[in-house]
Design a protein around this motif. Structure first.
Motif, short mmCIF file in Angstrom:
data_model
loop_
_atom_site.label_atom_id
_atom_site.label_comp_id
_atom_site.label_asym_id
_atom_site.label_seq_id
_atom_site.Cartn_x
_atom_site.Cartn_y
_atom_site.Cartn_z
N UNK A 135 0.86 -1.19 0.00
CA UNK A 135 0.00 0.00 0.00
C UNK A 135 0.90 1.24 0.00
N UNK A 136 0.50 2.23 -0.71
CA UNK A 136 1.30 3.45 -0.80
C UNK A 136 0.82 4.45 0.26
N UNK A 137 1.61 4.62 1.30
CA UNK A 137 1.32 5.59 2.36
C UNK A 137 2.55 6.44 2.60
N UNK A 138 2.34 7.72 2.82
CA UNK A 138 3.44 8.56 3.25
C UNK A 138 3.59 8.44 4.77
N UNK A 139 4.70 8.94 5.28
CA UNK A 139 4.90 8.87 6.73
C UNK A 139 3.83 9.71 7.44
N UNK A 140 3.45 10.83 6.87
CA UNK A 140 2.40 11.68 7.45
C UNK A 140 1.06 10.97 7.50
N UNK A 141 0.74 10.23 6.41
CA UNK A 141 -0.49 9.44 6.42
C UNK A 141 -0.42 8.35 7.49
N UNK A 142 0.75 7.74 7.65
CA UNK A 142 0.93 6.70 8.66
C UNK A 142 0.72 7.27 10.06
N UNK A 143 1.21 8.49 10.27
CA UNK A 143 1.03 9.13 11.58
C UNK A 143 -0.45 9.39 11.84
N UNK A 144 -1.16 9.88 10.84
CA UNK A 144 -2.60 10.15 10.98
C UNK A 144 -3.37 8.86 11.24
N UNK A 145 -3.05 7.82 10.50
CA UNK A 145 -3.71 6.52 10.71
C UNK A 145 -3.40 6.00 12.12
N UNK A 146 -2.18 6.21 12.57
CA UNK A 146 -1.78 5.76 13.91
C UNK A 146 -2.60 6.40 15.02
N UNK A 147 -2.97 7.66 14.82
CA UNK A 147 -3.80 8.35 15.83
C UNK A 147 -5.13 7.62 16.00
N UNK A 148 -5.73 7.24 14.87
CA UNK A 148 -7.01 6.53 14.94
C UNK A 148 -6.82 5.08 15.39
N UNK A 149 -5.75 4.45 14.93
CA UNK A 149 -5.53 3.03 15.22
C UNK A 149 -5.21 2.77 16.69
N UNK A 150 -4.68 3.76 17.37
CA UNK A 150 -4.30 3.53 18.77
C UNK A 150 -5.47 3.71 19.74
N UNK A 151 -6.65 4.02 19.25
CA UNK A 151 -7.81 4.19 20.12
C UNK A 151 -8.12 2.90 20.89
N UNK A 152 -8.19 1.77 20.17
CA UNK A 152 -8.46 0.49 20.83
C UNK A 152 -7.33 0.14 21.80
N UNK A 153 -6.10 0.46 21.42
CA UNK A 153 -4.95 0.19 22.30
C UNK A 153 -5.05 0.98 23.60
N UNK A 154 -5.52 2.22 23.51
CA UNK A 154 -5.68 3.04 24.71
C UNK A 154 -6.73 2.43 25.64
N UNK A 155 -7.84 1.96 25.08
CA UNK A 155 -8.89 1.34 25.89
C UNK A 155 -8.38 0.05 26.54
N UNK A 156 -7.65 -0.75 25.79
CA UNK A 156 -7.07 -1.98 26.36
C UNK A 156 -6.04 -1.62 27.43
N UNK A 157 -5.30 -0.54 27.24
CA UNK A 157 -4.33 -0.10 28.24
C UNK A 157 -4.98 0.27 29.56
#
Length: 189
Positions: A135-157
């Motif tokens: 998949x073609x993602x820039x580092x900035x896109x990866x950072x933005x996706x990471x903000x959303x993706x870590x939501x479940x991780x925060x709840x599990x934490x």
């Protein structure tokens, strides 16, 4: 250094009704006439035994601790003294609780701000995962996706904080990467 009372002994101080650790347990017993013995202490069903010259306490693991009263100066404990102490404490609570609340909120804000710093590493992992999944993602896109993706991780934490047995190293990162992988696989290239 010697306890005297004006009540018939043993005198039991009941546990507050919201203390449900052990049923029928007293907060304290005052008995200055009976010599201390572990058997008698167990029979009193109390957390604290105030005797003539010492205070005996029992922890939840049934560990006994003894505090000698030999160096205690004269002190009268009565309703007036307890009410005075209570009024002093409640006066300060009105000031202390809001201040502690502000520090708690600031502390939580700082703690979660450090998650954004950690997100630089997570974004790099997401960037590499996207390359593996073609998949073609820039580092900035990866950072933005990471903000959303870590939501479940925060709840599990949060759950992990309260249930120590669930502690798995790098669970935060693993869960975030699994969320990203599932989402990257479902979208078209």
């Amino acid at each position: 250094g010697t306890v005297t009372t004006n009540v018939s002994e043993p005198y039991f101080i009941q546990s507050p009704s919201n203390n449900k650790q052990k049923e029928n347990y007293n907060l304290a017993v005052i008995d200055t006439t009976t010599p201390f013995s572990v058997t008698q202490f167990d029979n009193y069903k109390s957390y604290v035994w105030i005797s003539k010259d010492a205070i005996y306490t029992k922890s939840q693991g049934n560990e006994l601790k003894v505090y000698s009263l030999s160096k205690v100066e004269d002190l009268t404990v009565n309703k007036k003294m307890i009410d005075s102490l209570y009024s002093k404490i409640t006066t300060w609570l009105v000031v202390v609780v809001p201040i502690l609340s502000v520090f708690l909120i600031i502390g939580l804000f700082i703690g979660y701000t450090f998650r954004l710093v950690y997100l630089f590493f997570l974004a790099l992992c997401i960037f590499l995962l996207a390359k593996v999944l073609k998949r073609q993602l820039s580092y900035g896109d990866s950072y933005t996706i990471g903000i959303y993706a870590m939501t479940l991780s925060l709840l599990i934490g949060i759950v992990q904080f309260y249930i120590r047995e669930l502690h798995i190293p790098f669970l935060f990162t693993i869960v975030a990467l699994v969320v990203v992988a599932i989402n990257l696989r479902t979208i078209p290239t």
